[in-house]
Design an enzyme around this catalytic site. Structure first.
Site, PDB file in Angstrom:
ATOM      1  N   SER A 127       0.822  -1.174  -0.026  1.00  0.00           N
ATOM      2  CA  SER A 127      -0.182   0.070  -0.025  1.00  0.00           C
ATOM      3  C   SER A 127       0.786   1.180  -0.068  1.00  0.00           C
ATOM      4  O   SER A 127       1.845   1.364   0.587  1.00  0.00           O
ATOM      5  CB  SER A 127      -0.758   0.128   1.306  1.00  0.00           C
ATOM      6  OG  SER A 127      -1.445  -1.146   1.434  1.00  0.00           O
ATOM      7  N   GLU A 242      -4.279 -13.936   2.106  1.00  0.00           N
ATOM      8  CA  GLU A 242      -4.307 -13.239   3.413  1.00  0.00           C
ATOM      9  C   GLU A 242      -5.630 -12.994   3.577  1.00  0.00           C
ATOM     10  O   GLU A 242      -5.964 -13.080   4.954  1.00  0.00           O
ATOM     11  CB  GLU A 242      -3.748 -11.965   3.145  1.00  0.00           C
ATOM     12  CG  GLU A 242      -3.559 -10.942   4.206  1.00  0.00           C
ATOM     13  CD  GLU A 242      -3.147  -9.415   3.778  1.00  0.00           C
ATOM     14  OE1 GLU A 242      -2.841  -9.547   2.698  1.00  0.00           O
ATOM     15  OE2 GLU A 242      -3.102  -8.677   4.925  1.00  0.00           O
TER      16      GLU A 242
HETATM   17  C1  LIG Z   1      -4.614  -3.811  10.456  1.00  0.00           C
HETATM   18  C2  LIG Z   1      -4.132  -3.453   8.913  1.00  0.00           C
HETATM   19  C3  LIG Z   1      -2.894  -4.206   8.492  1.00  0.00           C
HETATM   20  C4  LIG Z   1      -2.312  -3.554   7.403  1.00  0.00           C
HETATM   21  N1  LIG Z   1      -0.970  -4.046   6.836  1.00  0.00           N
HETATM   22  C5  LIG Z   1      -0.539  -3.859   5.712  1.00  0.00           C
HETATM   23  C6  LIG Z   1       0.818  -4.165   5.524  1.00  0.00           C
HETATM   24  O1  LIG Z   1       1.644  -5.048   6.137  1.00  0.00           O
HETATM   25  N2  LIG Z   1       0.976  -3.951   4.157  1.00  0.00           N
HETATM   26  C7  LIG Z   1       0.448  -3.097   3.322  1.00  0.00           C
HETATM   27  O2  LIG Z   1       0.827  -2.925   2.171  1.00  0.00           O
HETATM   28  N3  LIG Z   1      -0.693  -2.620   3.793  1.00  0.00           N
HETATM   29  C8  LIG Z   1      -1.320  -2.876   4.673  1.00  0.00           C
HETATM   30  N4  LIG Z   1      -2.506  -2.461   5.236  1.00  0.00           N
HETATM   31  C9  LIG Z   1      -3.341  -1.645   4.352  1.00  0.00           C
HETATM   32  C10 LIG Z   1      -4.525  -2.075   3.788  1.00  0.00           C
HETATM   33  O3  LIG Z   1      -4.130  -2.976   2.765  1.00  0.00           O
HETATM   34  C11 LIG Z   1      -5.306  -0.867   3.062  1.00  0.00           C
HETATM   35  O4  LIG Z   1      -5.506  -0.187   4.279  1.00  0.00           O
HETATM   36  C12 LIG Z   1      -6.137  -1.124   2.389  1.00  0.00           C
HETATM   37  O5  LIG Z   1      -6.303  -1.725   1.298  1.00  0.00           O
HETATM   38  C13 LIG Z   1      -7.294  -0.013   2.105  1.00  0.00           C
HETATM   39  O6  LIG Z   1      -6.569   1.174   1.534  1.00  0.00           O
HETATM   40  P1  LIG Z   1      -6.687   2.598   2.262  1.00  0.00           P
HETATM   41  O7  LIG Z   1      -6.340   2.527   3.716  1.00  0.00           O
HETATM   42  O8  LIG Z   1      -5.765   3.405   1.407  1.00  0.00           O
HETATM   43  O9  LIG Z   1      -8.100   3.112   1.838  1.00  0.00           O
HETATM   44  P2  LIG Z   1      -8.559   3.764   0.471  1.00  0.00           P
HETATM   45  O10 LIG Z   1      -8.104   3.024  -0.408  1.00  0.00           O
HETATM   46  O11 LIG Z   1      -8.358   5.238   0.660  1.00  0.00           O
HETATM   47  O12 LIG Z   1     -10.149   3.624   0.958  1.00  0.00           O
HETATM   48  C14 LIG Z   1     -10.980   4.539   1.468  1.00  0.00           C
HETATM   49  C15 LIG Z   1     -12.275   4.115   1.686  1.00  0.00           C
HETATM   50  O13 LIG Z   1     -13.114   4.346   0.280  1.00  0.00           O
HETATM   51  C16 LIG Z   1     -13.408   2.878  -0.215  1.00  0.00           C
HETATM   52  N5  LIG Z   1     -13.255   2.864  -1.491  1.00  0.00           N
HETATM   53  C17 LIG Z   1     -11.966   3.003  -2.058  1.00  0.00           C
HETATM   54  N6  LIG Z   1     -12.208   2.733  -3.600  1.00  0.00           N
HETATM   55  C18 LIG Z   1     -13.473   2.152  -3.687  1.00  0.00           C
HETATM   56  C19 LIG Z   1     -14.052   1.808  -4.864  1.00  0.00           C
HETATM   57  N7  LIG Z   1     -13.318   1.481  -6.088  1.00  0.00           N
HETATM   58  N8  LIG Z   1     -15.210   1.146  -4.825  1.00  0.00           N
HETATM   59  C20 LIG Z   1     -15.949   1.469  -3.474  1.00  0.00           C
HETATM   60  N9  LIG Z   1     -15.236   1.741  -2.382  1.00  0.00           N
HETATM   61  C21 LIG Z   1     -13.940   2.192  -2.496  1.00  0.00           C
HETATM   62  C22 LIG Z   1     -12.711   1.939   0.513  1.00  0.00           C
HETATM   63  O14 LIG Z   1     -13.496   0.684   0.814  1.00  0.00           O
HETATM   64  C23 LIG Z   1     -12.688   2.655   2.108  1.00  0.00           C
HETATM   65  O15 LIG Z   1     -13.749   2.345   2.657  1.00  0.00           O
HETATM   66  C24 LIG Z   1      -2.978  -2.752   6.442  1.00  0.00           C
HETATM   67  C25 LIG Z   1      -4.256  -2.182   7.042  1.00  0.00           C
HETATM   68  C26 LIG Z   1      -4.798  -2.538   8.063  1.00  0.00           C
HETATM   69  C27 LIG Z   1      -6.012  -2.129   8.682  1.00  0.00           C
END
Ligand SMILES: Cc1cc2nc3c(=O)[nH]c(=O)nc-3n(C[C@H](O)[C@H](O)[C@H](O)COP(=O)(O)OP(=O)(O)OC[C@H]3O[C@@H](n4cnc5c(N)ncnc54)[C@H](O)[C@@H]3O)c2cc1C
Length: 379
Positions: A127, A242
């Protein structure tokens, strides 16, 4: 121990393995977490202890440090760990599968035995600030030179990078190709010049998440995992594992709580507030549906099917089961909410993250709509 809902195949063989593991556990109980000891340090001690008994990587071939058994054996051990509320081995399952499926023979021999033994700790650098759900939109770039790349960019939410030595990193290697063909994967040692790891303190006081700054970091061609451009496929394989409840021991852990709620409902039948009995009933149904799916997924894996978009169904079911279960449990056992820091309250808090990590619930629904149901997109 709970009933063992995942057992099929040769029951005698699995039963033997489970009994062997329980006997080992009786002699090697989960160590105490020392006061102030960071979670990943504690988990690493546990990981090494499990490995010393031969309980890590049961389904990984022996030449890579595993036991060469089947997915069912691995699932049985994860299930046993969950059933006694012991943590599993963090991240190994899905990172090991990424290397098994995409790594060269040299990389598998070099990295897997040390990963399984806990000698090298890995994190997952997928991410970015602008690319979580939209992973394909990542901007970290690895520029190709003769025999190496220079990587520039930023990663975010990299769990426990500050305790890790190696990172499975995704970076774009082609600016012109379509997003899903332009991403490559690398093994990045985190002590390389140009890498900065900055932990982020979360609202609950934990420092699980990190930012990773990559400032012209040199990565050798031999550190690329798979061909250029296969990073997207590798990422999808990794997150599919995962998203799977099987490897995590979640199912038996939920099973304990479902049983506790069931007992409570049976004891207080006439005396539960309106609606609570039906909410407990929903938890039982969710759990049973999840178990049925887990059995099906195990059977498919045993038949050699590689994890695919169906894992989004598992992830949604797992999230729904977990969040409803802990919501209901806190309603039924409010005293455990008052005792902040208690086990149930900690599990309740972490259940909120289930609809985000490994891809959010909205994204799982998009995957199901597009890749399983083939629904037309409206945008
Ligand atoms: C406990 C935890 C551990 C993690 N560990 C890792 C790790 O080790 N390595 C790593 O790389 N990442 C990690 N992550 C990150 C995780 O993969 C991302 O948080 C997740 O993919 C969401 O991305 P974002 O936080 O950027 O949210 P965003 O992508 O910004 O999304 C924000 C909101 O918008 C919604 N949204 C976005 N796009 C769409 C769409 N096209 N249609 C409908 N809704 C949408 C999402 O569902 C969400 O509700 C971790 C996250 C958590 C919570």
């Amino acid at each position: 121990m709970t009933d063992t809902p995942l057992d099929f195949g040769d029951p005698a063989d699995l039963d033997r393995l489970r009994r062997e593991f329980r006997a080992w556990l009786a002699e090697h109980p989960l160590p105490e977490r020392q006061s102030g000891e960071p979670v990943p340090v504690f988990l690493r001690r546990w990981h090494r202890l499990l490995h010393s008994g031969g309980w890590v990587g049961l389904d990984v071939p022996e030449r890579y440090g595993g036991r060469g058994l089947t997915a069912l054996h691995q699932v049985a051990i994860s299930d046993e760990l969950g059933a006694c509320r012991a943590p599993g081995v963090p991240r190994i399952g899905y990172l090991a599968h990424a290397l098994l499926e995409f790594g060269s023979e040299e990389q598998r021999l070099r990295f897997l035995p040390r990963m399984l033994a806990g000698d090298e700790v890995w994190c997952q650098g997928f991410s970015e600030p602008g690319a979580g759900s939209d992973l394909a939109g990542m901007s970290t770039f690895a520029e190709r030179h003769d025999d190496h790349y220079t990587v520039r960019g930023q990663k975010l939410w990299t769990s426990y990078a500050q305790y890790s030595g190696l990172c499975l990193l995704l970076a774009r290697t082609d600016r012109a190709a379509p997003a899903h063909k332009s991403i490559s994967a690398f093994v990045l040692p985190l002590d390389r010049p140009g890498v900065t790891v900055r932990p982020l303190r979360a609202a609950n006081g934990d420092d699980e998440f990190c930012e990773l700054f990559l400032d012209d970091v040199r990565v050798e061609e031999s550190e690329r995992v798979g061909a250029e451009g296969v990073g997207w496929a590798l990422a999808m394989t990794t997150v599919s594992y995962e998203r799977n409840a099987l490897d995590t021991g979640h199912i038996s852990k939920y099973g304990l709580l479902v049983e506790r709620l069931r007992r409570h409902a049976a004891e207080r039948h006439g005396g539960l507030p309106d609606g609570l009995l039906s909410r407990i009933g929903r938890c039982v149904v969710d759990y049973e549906v999840l178990v049925a799916h887990a059995r099906r997924r195990t059977a498919e894996r045993l038949a050699g099917q590689v994890a695919g978009p169906e894992s989004s169904v598992d992830k949604l079911l797992m999230t729904r089961t977990e969040q409803r279960l802990y919501d209901t449990a806190l309603e039924v056992f409010p005293d455990e909410l008052a005792g902040e820091g208690g086990e149930l309250f900690g599990d309740y808090l972490y259940s909120r993250a289930a609809s985000v990590y490994g891809g959010t619930s909205q994204i799982q629904r998009n995957i199901i709509a597009k890749r399983i149901l083939h629904l037309p997109s409206n945008g």
